[in-house]
Design an enzyme around this catalytic site. Structure first.
Site, PDB file in Angstrom:
ATOM      1  N   LYS A 118     -10.841  -3.275  -4.050  1.00 13.58           N
ATOM      2  CA  LYS A 118     -11.507  -2.004  -4.330  1.00 13.58           C
ATOM      3  C   LYS A 118     -10.559  -1.008  -4.968  1.00 13.58           C
ATOM      4  O   LYS A 118     -10.972  -0.107  -5.675  1.00 13.58           O
ATOM      5  CB  LYS A 118     -12.027  -1.397  -3.012  1.00 13.58           C
ATOM      6  CG  LYS A 118     -12.942  -2.328  -2.262  1.00 13.58           C
ATOM      7  CD  LYS A 118     -13.249  -1.821  -0.866  1.00 13.58           C
ATOM      8  CE  LYS A 118     -12.702  -2.786   0.180  1.00 13.58           C
ATOM      9  NZ  LYS A 118     -13.525  -2.988   1.358  1.00 13.58           N
ATOM     10  N   LYS A 172      -5.020  -9.532  -6.924  1.00 11.69           N
ATOM     11  CA  LYS A 172      -6.263  -9.927  -6.253  1.00 11.69           C
ATOM     12  C   LYS A 172      -7.380  -8.932  -6.546  1.00 11.69           C
ATOM     13  O   LYS A 172      -7.113  -7.759  -6.840  1.00 11.69           O
ATOM     14  CB  LYS A 172      -6.025 -10.093  -4.748  1.00 11.69           C
ATOM     15  CG  LYS A 172      -5.872  -8.820  -4.005  1.00 11.69           C
ATOM     16  CD  LYS A 172      -5.812  -9.023  -2.501  1.00 11.69           C
ATOM     17  CE  LYS A 172      -5.663  -7.643  -1.871  1.00 11.69           C
ATOM     18  NZ  LYS A 172      -5.377  -7.586  -0.493  1.00 11.69           N
ATOM     19  N   LYS A 184       0.819  -1.218   0.000  1.00  8.25           N
ATOM     20  CA  LYS A 184       0.000   0.000   0.000  1.00  8.25           C
ATOM     21  C   LYS A 184       0.845   1.257   0.000  1.00  8.25           C
ATOM     22  O   LYS A 184       0.484   2.248  -0.620  1.00  8.25           O
ATOM     23  CB  LYS A 184      -0.955   0.014   1.199  1.00  8.25           C
ATOM     24  CG  LYS A 184      -1.986  -1.072   1.090  1.00  8.25           C
ATOM     25  CD  LYS A 184      -3.293  -0.667   1.714  1.00  8.25           C
ATOM     26  CE  LYS A 184      -4.323  -1.715   1.308  1.00  8.25           C
ATOM     27  NZ  LYS A 184      -5.672  -1.318   1.430  1.00  8.25           N
TER      28      LYS A 184
HETATM   29  P1  TYM Z   1     -10.785  -5.936   4.031  1.00  7.75           P
HETATM   30  O1  TYM Z   1     -11.811  -4.918   4.348  1.00  7.75           O
HETATM   31  O2  TYM Z   1      -9.743  -5.594   3.028  1.00  7.75           O
HETATM   32  O3  TYM Z   1     -11.480  -7.273   3.542  1.00  7.75           O
HETATM   33  C1  TYM Z   1     -12.490  -7.932   4.310  1.00  7.75           C
HETATM   34  C2  TYM Z   1     -12.312  -9.431   4.181  1.00  7.75           C
HETATM   35  O4  TYM Z   1     -12.348  -9.829   2.817  1.00  7.75           O
HETATM   36  C3  TYM Z   1     -11.200 -10.601   2.497  1.00  7.75           C
HETATM   37  N1  TYM Z   1     -10.813 -10.328   1.099  1.00  7.75           N
HETATM   38  C4  TYM Z   1     -10.679 -11.279   0.155  1.00  7.75           C
HETATM   39  N2  TYM Z   1     -10.843 -12.605   0.188  1.00  7.75           N
HETATM   40  C5  TYM Z   1     -10.648 -13.296  -0.966  1.00  7.75           C
HETATM   41  N3  TYM Z   1     -10.297 -12.710  -2.139  1.00  7.75           N
HETATM   42  C6  TYM Z   1     -10.111 -11.367  -2.228  1.00  7.75           C
HETATM   43  N4  TYM Z   1      -9.782 -10.815  -3.381  1.00  7.75           N
HETATM   44  C7  TYM Z   1     -10.306 -10.586  -1.043  1.00  7.75           C
HETATM   45  N5  TYM Z   1     -10.221  -9.248  -0.763  1.00  7.75           N
HETATM   46  C8  TYM Z   1     -10.535  -9.119   0.545  1.00  7.75           C
HETATM   47  C9  TYM Z   1     -10.132 -10.131   3.478  1.00  7.75           C
HETATM   48  O5  TYM Z   1      -9.126 -11.091   3.643  1.00  7.75           O
HETATM   49  C10 TYM Z   1     -10.954  -9.898   4.716  1.00  7.75           C
HETATM   50  O6  TYM Z   1     -11.127 -11.105   5.434  1.00  7.75           O
HETATM   51  N6  TYM Z   1      -7.708  -5.655   7.918  1.00  7.75           N
HETATM   52  C11 TYM Z   1      -8.981  -6.202   7.488  1.00  7.75           C
HETATM   53  C12 TYM Z   1     -10.142  -5.728   8.329  1.00  7.75           C
HETATM   54  C13 TYM Z   1      -9.948  -5.977   9.779  1.00  7.75           C
HETATM   55  C14 TYM Z   1      -9.979  -7.244  10.442  1.00  7.75           C
HETATM   56  C15 TYM Z   1      -9.738  -6.959  11.804  1.00  7.75           C
HETATM   57  C16 TYM Z   1     -10.199  -8.534  10.005  1.00  7.75           C
HETATM   58  C17 TYM Z   1      -9.690  -5.038  10.719  1.00  7.75           C
HETATM   59  N7  TYM Z   1      -9.568  -5.618  11.942  1.00  7.75           N
HETATM   60  C18 TYM Z   1      -9.687  -7.986  12.753  1.00  7.75           C
HETATM   61  C19 TYM Z   1     -10.154  -9.570  10.951  1.00  7.75           C
HETATM   62  C20 TYM Z   1      -9.902  -9.277  12.310  1.00  7.75           C
HETATM   63  C21 TYM Z   1      -9.211  -5.751   6.058  1.00  7.75           C
HETATM   64  O7  TYM Z   1      -8.706  -4.768   5.602  1.00  7.75           O
HETATM   65  O8  TYM Z   1     -10.112  -6.470   5.376  1.00  7.75           O
END
Ligand code: TYM
Length: 335
Positions: free
Chosen positions: A201, A198, A115
């Site tokens: 967004k 991947k 990022k």
């Molecule tokens: P975020 O908001 O980017 O994504 C949410 C969830 O979706 C999964 N994900 C994917 N899985 C498969 N293929 C993809 N292309 C893909 N893109 C996203 C992510 O792995 C995630 O599970 N840091 C986290 C949010 C968070 C969190 C936490 C998660 C904050 N605190 C504590 C678990 C526990 C995040 O940015 O997810």
């Protein structure tokens, strides 16, 4: 068993989030509760701040993400559904854990490197510290299992390291080591335009990511125009070696249909993408369309969405308070 997971409100839910995480959250709601456990899901609005989003957009995204999660099957009367900012203990514990986490550990985080890119000096301190807040999110509730997509696994391993060091340094057994569950049907969904990156967004091509707010026509169009190759589909998964686009589309089909990829492949073996892609488009519209329609219906009542988040936060605050106090006491803070 206590299941905790979160999602950033940096736009609406996309197919990667849905198949990689949220679908599993919904399934766990039943399984975990049948076993007497608890499920907690939150909108990570504090993590959303790590890359600038106009404030009105962040607010709108948080409400829309809540409506989408409910439409996708998260039941606020059975799971605790809340936004992170309404539970200050997340930030408070993150500060405590900042003093346990090591700079060297954060320097290894691939998400930060991706990022921040070449502009490390210009990245926010929040973006760097992001994984420590994430550790606080799960350690605060003694989460046993954290269902996530593959890209979040490294952050959860860090959470385990932080918990272990805290327990060792302060001679306590306060924190439970959370287990990352990367066992959804599709832990890594790739872009529809380039199977080397991947689905996300932040991908510059709108065609590459299917959003849950997309209209039926848009969803079908994105699948029909998805990048593929000219070959026919084989009858075994191994024969797909080197065909990343084909693998991605088959994985999506299988996950949407709740079927095994090999089974789907057997059905389409010998056929070309001219037949497979329209079938996938129809399946995606049939599965995602009703979620979008329900989300739009829920969005018409903003007060009801806010009430869900308020109620969830009140329950989360009650669960968080004792653990935060014990962490503060373990560190010798006078309160
Ligand atoms: P975020 O908001 O980017 O994504 C949410 C969830 O979706 C999964 N994900 C994917 N899985 C498969 N293929 C993809 N292309 C893909 N893109 C996203 C992510 O792995 C995630 O599970 N840091 C986290 C949010 C968070 C969190 C936490 C998660 C904050 N605190 C504590 C678990 C526990 C995040 O940015 O997810």
């Amino acid at each position: 068993m206590r299941v905790v997971s979160g999602i950033k409100p940096t736009g609406n839910l996309h197919l990667g989030n849905y198949l990689g995480a949220v679908k599993q959250w919904v399934a766990m709601q039943d399984e975990v509760q049948a076993a007497g456990g608890e499920t907690m899901y939150f909108i990570a609005d504090l993590h959303g701040l790590t890359e600038f989003i106009p404030p009105a957009e962040l607010t709108a995204n948080t409400l829309e993400m809540t409506a989408t999660l409910v439409a996708a099957g998260i039941d606020p009367s059975r799971s605790i559904l809340f936004n992170q900012a309404r539970v200050p203990a997340h930030s408070e514990l993150a500060w405590l854990l900042n003093n346990v986490a090591r700079v060297g550990w954060l320097n290894r985080m691939t998400q930060f490197k991706d990022k921040a890119g070449k502009n490390r000096e210009g990245a926010s301190v929040g973006l760097y510290d992001y994984p420590v807040l994430m550790a606080a999110d799960v350690l605060l509730y003694n989460a046993t299992h954290v269902p996530v997509g593959e890209d979040q696994k490294q952050h959860l391993e860090l959470a385990r390291d932080i918990a272990t060091k805290f327990n060792t340094d302060y001679e306590t057994e306060l924190f439970t080591l959370p287990e990352p569950l990367v066992s959804g049907a599709a832990p890594r969904i790739m872009s529809l335009r380039d199977a080397g990156s991947k689905m996300s967004k932040s991908n510059p091509s709108a065609q590459s990511v299917v959003k849950l707010v997309d209209s039926d026509e848009t969803i079908a169009d994105k699948f029909r125009k998805a990048k593929t190759d000219p070959d026919l589909l084989p009858d075994s998964w191994d024969a797909l070696e080197g065909r990343a686009e084909a693998k991605n589309l088959l994985t999506i089909y299988a996950a949407l249909a709740d079927r095994k990829p090999a089974e789907v492949l057997a059905e389409f073996a010998g056929k070309g993408f001219g037949q497979f892609k329209p079938a996938l488009a129809d399946l995606a519209v049939a599965t995602l369309g009703p979620i979008r329609n329900e989300m739009l219906r829920l969005m018409a009542d903003r007060a009801a969405i806010d009430a869900i988040l308020r109620d969830g936060a009140a329950r989360a605050r009650d669960l968080a308070a004792p653990l935060l106090s014990r962490a503060q006491a373990a560190m010798g803070l006078v309160l």
